[in-house]
Design an enzyme around this catalytic site. Structure first.
Site, PDB file in Angstrom:
ATOM      1  N   GLU A  44      19.723  -7.356   7.110  1.00 52.47           N
ATOM      2  CA  GLU A  44      20.317  -8.715   7.366  1.00 52.47           C
ATOM      3  C   GLU A  44      20.798  -8.813   8.770  1.00 52.47           C
ATOM      4  OE1 GLU A  44      21.073  -5.592   6.098  1.00 52.47           O
ATOM      5  OE2 GLU A  44      23.077  -4.749   6.391  1.00 52.47           O
ATOM      6  N   HIS A  71      20.244 -10.985  -1.222  1.00 56.71           N
ATOM      7  CA  HIS A  71      21.220  -9.820  -1.007  1.00 56.71           C
ATOM      8  C   HIS A  71      21.120  -9.896   0.503  1.00 56.71           C
ATOM      9  CE1 HIS A  71      21.934  -5.384  -0.839  1.00 56.71           C
ATOM     10  NE2 HIS A  71      21.537  -5.615   0.154  1.00 56.71           N
ATOM     11  N   GLU A  72      20.201 -10.034   1.388  1.00 54.95           N
ATOM     12  CA  GLU A  72      20.439 -10.293   2.761  1.00 54.95           C
ATOM     13  C   GLU A  72      21.395 -11.373   3.409  1.00 54.95           C
ATOM     14  OE1 GLU A  72      19.551  -7.463   3.891  1.00 54.95           O
ATOM     15  OE2 GLU A  72      17.820  -6.900   2.509  1.00 54.95           O
ATOM     16  N   HIS A 128      24.790 -10.331   2.858  1.00 56.75           N
ATOM     17  CA  HIS A 128      25.544  -9.628   4.049  1.00 56.75           C
ATOM     18  C   HIS A 128      26.031 -10.296   4.980  1.00 56.75           C
ATOM     19  CE1 HIS A 128      24.355  -5.399   3.092  1.00 56.75           C
ATOM     20  NE2 HIS A 128      23.072  -5.478   2.847  1.00 56.75           N
ATOM     21  N   GLU A 147      27.211  -2.143   1.141  1.00 55.06           N
ATOM     22  CA  GLU A 147      26.272  -2.338   0.034  1.00 55.06           C
ATOM     23  C   GLU A 147      26.427  -2.596  -1.292  1.00 55.06           C
ATOM     24  OE1 GLU A 147      23.223  -3.104   1.072  1.00 55.06           O
ATOM     25  OE2 GLU A 147      23.051  -2.211   3.162  1.00 55.06           O
ATOM     26  N   ASP A 190      21.332   7.970   7.396  1.00 55.38           N
ATOM     27  CA  ASP A 190      20.025   7.614   6.301  1.00 55.38           C
ATOM     28  C   ASP A 190      20.301   8.303   5.022  1.00 55.38           C
ATOM     29  OD1 ASP A 190      17.967   5.765   6.325  1.00 55.38           O
ATOM     30  OD2 ASP A 190      16.414   7.318   6.506  1.00 55.38           O
ATOM     31  N   TYR A 205      25.055   1.244  -3.484  1.00 54.63           N
ATOM     32  CA  TYR A 205      24.525   0.221  -3.861  1.00 54.63           C
ATOM     33  C   TYR A 205      24.847   0.007  -5.488  1.00 54.63           C
ATOM     34  CZ  TYR A 205      21.315  -0.440   0.186  1.00 54.63           C
ATOM     35  OH  TYR A 205      20.560  -0.372   1.308  1.00 54.63           O
TER      36      TYR A 205
HETATM   37  N1  BES Z   1      20.979  -3.069   5.207  1.00 56.26           N
HETATM   38  C1  BES Z   1      19.935  -2.729   4.159  1.00 56.26           C
HETATM   39  C2  BES Z   1      18.764  -1.658   4.864  1.00 56.26           C
HETATM   40  C3  BES Z   1      19.258  -0.565   5.363  1.00 56.26           C
HETATM   41  C4  BES Z   1      20.192   0.370   4.969  1.00 56.26           C
HETATM   42  C5  BES Z   1      18.694  -0.059   6.583  1.00 56.26           C
HETATM   43  C6  BES Z   1      20.650   1.287   5.487  1.00 56.26           C
HETATM   44  C7  BES Z   1      18.936   1.140   7.015  1.00 56.26           C
HETATM   45  C8  BES Z   1      19.825   1.814   6.783  1.00 56.26           C
HETATM   46  C9  BES Z   1      19.354  -3.814   3.374  1.00 56.26           C
HETATM   47  O1  BES Z   1      20.372  -4.739   3.285  1.00 56.26           O
HETATM   48  C10 BES Z   1      19.003  -3.390   2.168  1.00 56.26           C
HETATM   49  O2  BES Z   1      19.832  -2.917   1.382  1.00 56.26           O
HETATM   50  N2  BES Z   1      17.850  -3.592   1.896  1.00 56.26           N
HETATM   51  C11 BES Z   1      17.197  -3.190   0.657  1.00 56.26           C
HETATM   52  C12 BES Z   1      17.011  -4.488  -0.149  1.00 56.26           C
HETATM   53  C13 BES Z   1      17.932  -4.790  -1.386  1.00 56.26           C
HETATM   54  C14 BES Z   1      17.539  -6.025  -2.187  1.00 56.26           C
HETATM   55  C15 BES Z   1      18.486  -3.862  -1.964  1.00 56.26           C
HETATM   56  C16 BES Z   1      15.829  -2.640   0.797  1.00 56.26           C
HETATM   57  O3  BES Z   1      15.148  -2.901   1.823  1.00 56.26           O
HETATM   58  O4  BES Z   1      15.179  -2.341  -0.222  1.00 56.26           O
HETATM   59 ZN    ZN Z   2      21.807  -4.444   1.745  1.00 56.64          ZN
END
Ligand code: BES
Ligand code: ZN
Length: 627
Positions: free
Chosen positions: A289, A313-314, A317, A336, A394, A402
Site C-alpha cells: 500500500e 485491500h491496498e 490501507h 491489516e 515478519d 488479517y
Molecule cells: N501491507 C501488506 C503487505 C506486507 C505486510 C508486507 C507485512 C510486509 C509486511 C499488504 O497490504 C498485504 O496485506 N498484502 C497481501 C494482499 C492482501 C489482499 C491480503 C498480500 O501481499 O498477499
Molecule cells: Zn494489507
C-alpha cells in the site's frame, strides 16, 4: 498469511533486539511509545522531514544518496537512525559543516544504529551514503525477468523494517515525516515513488517528487524501469511495462468505482491521486500500500478481473494503515484486520454481498486452519495483540492479524448494527488521521465511543484481543454459492464425479479455489481426470495454478507420464518466474510433503537469485530446515 508460516516461526532465530531505552520523560503519548524494532530514541531527537537525493546505479546495483533530515523542535544532543549495511560516507549539519557520528554494532535482524552528535542549534543532518548490493529492500531485476526486456528494473519493499536498508531513517511505524526527493536513473527509464509522480519519461532520467502528507518510513518506496502509464479514471491510473499497460488498465477498470465506494463508507481519500504499478513477477507480496502508488504483483492479472479484491485491500490501507497507523508491529492487526474488513465492504459495495461473502468465507476457512495449527505449537501467536519483541516483525504476518482481525470487526458490526459501526469507523479515521493507534487506545475508544458494557462483554472484546485461540462467537460468513461447490467437491471425493462443464462455466476463481481446497487429498487418478477435463496444470490464473500445484505435489504417490512431465514443466516455469511468497511457501512445502525434496531444492537453486530477499529468507528456512 499462510498456515505454513508455522514452519518459519518454529525455526525463527531468537535474537536480542535494540537495547532497552530510557523511560519516556514526556506525558504518555503513543507517538512516543518505544518501538522494540528501532534504535531511534525519539524522545531525544525526532525527524519531521526528509530531502532525499539519489543516483540509481543499475550496473553496481547500489544507490548513492544523501538523506537530509529536518529535526523536530527541541531535538538536541544526539539523533539516532536505523541503518542496515549502509556505507556511511559523510555526515554534516546540512550546510556542509561536518558532524561526528558512530555506527553501532550490527544486529542481524535490526542492523546498526547511526548515532550523530548534534551541535547547539542544529536543525538538520545530512547523511551521504551508499547502499549495499545486497540491501534487503531492493530488488534489482535483470532484463530477462521483465516482460518487455527493455532493460533492468528496480523496486523496493520497505515494510516492515527494511526501509533502513536503503535510507537511514527512524524506522518505526510510529514516526511520521513528509518528504521531497530527486532521483537520477538512466535516461529512458521512469522512476516512481510513494509520492507525487511523473506520468511521462523525462529526457535526462531526472525526476522530482513530493509527499506533503506525513508518512511512516515503511511507506517509503521507489521503483524504476521501462514503464508506461495509462489512465483508468479521473484520479486513478496504472503504470506497467509498455506491452502490459492496456491489459492492466482493463483488469483494474473498477479502481475509480472502488474509490467512490471507499469514500462513501469512511470519508475522503486524503492522498490526491491513487495509481497502481504492476511490478515484475518476482515481487514478494500480492500488493503493498505505498501511498499514492500501490505496488502489485502481475499474478493478479487473471484476465477476468477476478482477483481485484487485492486492489480494494491496498486502497483500503489509504485509511487503515496509511492514515491511522499501527503504533508498533505488535499492533499490526489494527492495520491489516481493519483493512480486510474495509476491503470486504468495498467489494460488497462494488460487486454485491453474494460476491463478498465468498471472499469472507475463504478468509474464515483460512482463519480456522491457522488457529488450529498454531494452537499446538505457538498459541501466543494466535492473539490479535502480538508480542514480537526481539523477533522479526515478519513473523507476525499470518492469518491472525488479517482474518481474526476481520472476524472480530465483523462481529462488532453484527452485534451493534452497521449504522452505528460505520459511524464509529468514519469518525475513527477522521479523528486519528495522520496519527498512530495502539491496541489499548483502540479498546478505550470502544468503551467510550461505541459499546455499552453489555455489548462489550457479550462480544468478549478482551478475550478476542488478548487471549489465544478463537472465541466461540466468531461470525460465520454465509455463501450459497460455496455450499453448492461443496456438494460438487463431495461428489468428486466420494465417487470421482467431475463437476459438469455447465456448472463450472459459471464458477468464479473463488468457487474454483473453494473446490480445490475441499478436494485436497483426493486420489491421484481422480486428479488426473479432473486435469484432463479442465487443464488445471496449464491454468493461466496464478491463484488456481498455485492451489492446483499444492494439491497435486503433496501426493506421495508417483504421477503417471505424460502427465508428470506437463506438471513438472509447469511447476518449474511457475517457480522460476513468480516470486510471490504466498504462492512459493505452499508449493515448496507441498513438494516436501510429497517427498520431492531433491526436486524442490534443484528448482530453488535456479530460482533463488531471482527472488526478493523477503521470499528468500522464508524459503531458506523452509528448505534448510528439512535437510
Ligand atoms: N501491507 C501488506 C503487505 C506486507 C505486510 C508486507 C507485512 C510486509 C509486511 C499488504 O497490504 C498485504 O496485506 N498484502 C497481501 C494482499 C492482501 C489482499 C491480503 C498480500 O501481499 O498477499
Ligand atoms: Zn494489507
Amino acid at each position: 498469511m499462510k498456515r505454513l508460516f508455522i514452519l518459519l516461526l518454529a525455526t525463527a532465530l531468537a535474537c536480542s533486539g535494540p537495547a532497552p531505552k530510557t523511560q519516556d520523560p514526556l506525558p504518555m503519548s503513543s507517538e512516543k511509545k518505544n518501538d522494540p524494532h528501532s534504535f531511534a530514541q525519539t524522545e531525544i531527537a525526532q525527524v519531521v522531514h526528509l530531502d532525499w537525493d539519489a543516483l540509481i546505479d543499475f550496473e553496481q546495483k547500489v544507490i548513492d544518496a544523501t538523506a537530509t533530515w529536518t529535526l523536530s523542535e527541541g531535538s538536541s544532543g544526539e539523533v539516532i537512525f536505523d541503518t542496515y549495511d549502509l556505507d556511511i560516507i559523510d555526515v554534516t549539519d546540512g550546510n556542509g559543516k561536518p558532524r561526528t557520528y558512530t555506527v553501532g554494532e550490527k544486529n542481524a535482524l535490526f542492523g546498526s544504529p547511526l548515532i550523530i552528535q548534534l551541535a547547539e542549534g542544529d536543525k538538520k543532518v545530512a547523511i551521504s551514503y551508499r547502499t549495499s548490493p545486497d540491501a534487503k529492500a531492493l530488488q534489482w531485476t535483470d532484463t530477462e525477468q521483465t516482460a518487455d526486456k527493455l532493460g533492468p528494473f528496480l523496486y523496493t519493499q520497505s515494510q516492515a523494517i527494511l526501509a533502513r536498508t536503503w535510507v537511514p531513517c527512524q524506522d518505526g511505524p510510529g514516526i511520521r515525516f513528509t518528504y521531497d526527493a530527486t532521483v537520477q536513473v538512466p535516461p529512458g527509464m521512469l522512476a516512481l515513488m510513494s509520492a507525487s509522480n511523473p506520468s511521462e519519461v523525462s529526457n535526462d532520467g531526472a525526476y522530482t517528487y513530493s509527499m506533503p502528507q506525513p508518512i511512516p518510513s515503511y511507506l517509503l518506496a521507489l521503483s524504476a524501469g521501462h514503464l508506461a502509464f495509462k489512465e483508468v479514471g479521473a484520479r486513478t491510473g496504472v503504470y506497467a511495462e509498455p506491452s502490459m499497460v492496456d491489459t492492466c488498465a482493463w483488469e483494474f477498470a473498477d479502481m475509480e468505482a472502488m474509490m467512490v465506494a471507499a469514500e462513501e463508507l469512511y470519508g475522503p481519500y486524503e492522498w490526491g491521486r491513487y495509481d497502481l504499478i504492476v511490478l515484475p513477477p518476482s515481487f514478494p507480496f500480492g500488493g503493498m500500500e505505498n501511498p499514492r502508488l500501490t505496488f502489485a504483483t502481475p499474478t493478479i492479472l487473471a484476465g477476468d478481473r477476478s482477483l481485484v479484491a487485492l486492489v480494494a485491500h491496498e486502497l483500503a490501507h489509504s485509511w487503515s494503515g496509511n492514515l491511522v497507523t499501527n503504533s508498533v508491529w505488535d499492533d499490526f492487526w489494527l492495520n491489516e484486520g481493519f483493512t480486510v474488513y474495509f476491503e470486504m465492504r468495498i467489494m460488497e459495495a462494488v460487486y454485491g454481498r453474494e460476491y463478498s461473502e465468498m471472499l469472507a468465507l475463504l478468509s474464515h476457512t483460512e482463519l480456522l486452519n491457522t488457529v488450529e495449527e498454531f494452537m499446538e505449537s505457538m498459541p501466543d501467536d494466535t492473539r490479535l495483540k502480538l508480542d514480537l519483541k526481539g523477533r522479526n516483525p515478519d513473523d507476525g504476518v499470518t492469518a491472525i492479524p488479517y482474518d481474526k482481525g476481520y472476524h472480530f470487526l465483523r462481529l462488532m458490526e453484527e452485534t451493534i448494527g452497521r449504522e452505528r459501526f460505520d459511524a464509529f469507523l468514519k469518525n475513527y479515521f477522521q479523528a486519528n488521521r495522520f496519527k498512530v493507534m495502539d491496541t489499548e487506545r483502540f479498546v478505550a475508544l470502544l468503551k467510550t465511543d461505541l459499546l455499552t458494557e453489555e455489548e462489550y462483554s457479550s462480544i468478549g472484546v478482551d478475550n478476542w484481543i488478548y487471549a489465544p485461540g478463537l472465541p466461540a462467537n466468531v461470525p460465520v460468513p454465509n455463501s450459497d454459492r460455496f455450499e453448492k461447490v461443496d456438494g460438487y467437491a463431495l461428489a468428486f471425493l466420494n465417487e470421482t464425479k467431475l463437476p459438469e462443464n455447465e456448472v463450472t462455466e459459471t464458477w468464479s476463481t473463488h468457487e474454483w479455489l473453494r473446490f480445490l481446497r475441499r478436494i485436497k487429498g483426493a486420489d491421484v487418478n481422480a486428479l488426473a481426470q479432473l486435469d484432463a477435463a479442465y487443464s488445471l496444470t496449464q491454468s493461466g490464473n496464478a491463484e488456481l495454478a498455485a492451489q492446483w500445484f499444492e494439491n497435486t505435489l503433496s501426493e506421495k504417490e508417483a504421477y503417471r507420464a505424460p502427465y508428470d512431465m506437463d506438471l513438472e514443466a509447469s511447476v518449474t516455469d511457475f517457480l522460476t518466474r513468480v516470486g510471490r511468497r504466498k504462492f512459493l511457501m505452499p508449493i515448496y512445502s507441498a513438494l516436501l510433503e510429497g517427498d520431492k525434496l531433491e526436486w524442490a531444492q534443484s528448482i530453488y537453486e535456479k530460482a533463488r537469485p531471482g527472488y526478493h530477499a523477503v521470499s528468500r529468507e522464508s524459503l531458506d528456512e523452509l528448505l534448510l530446515a528439512s535437510d
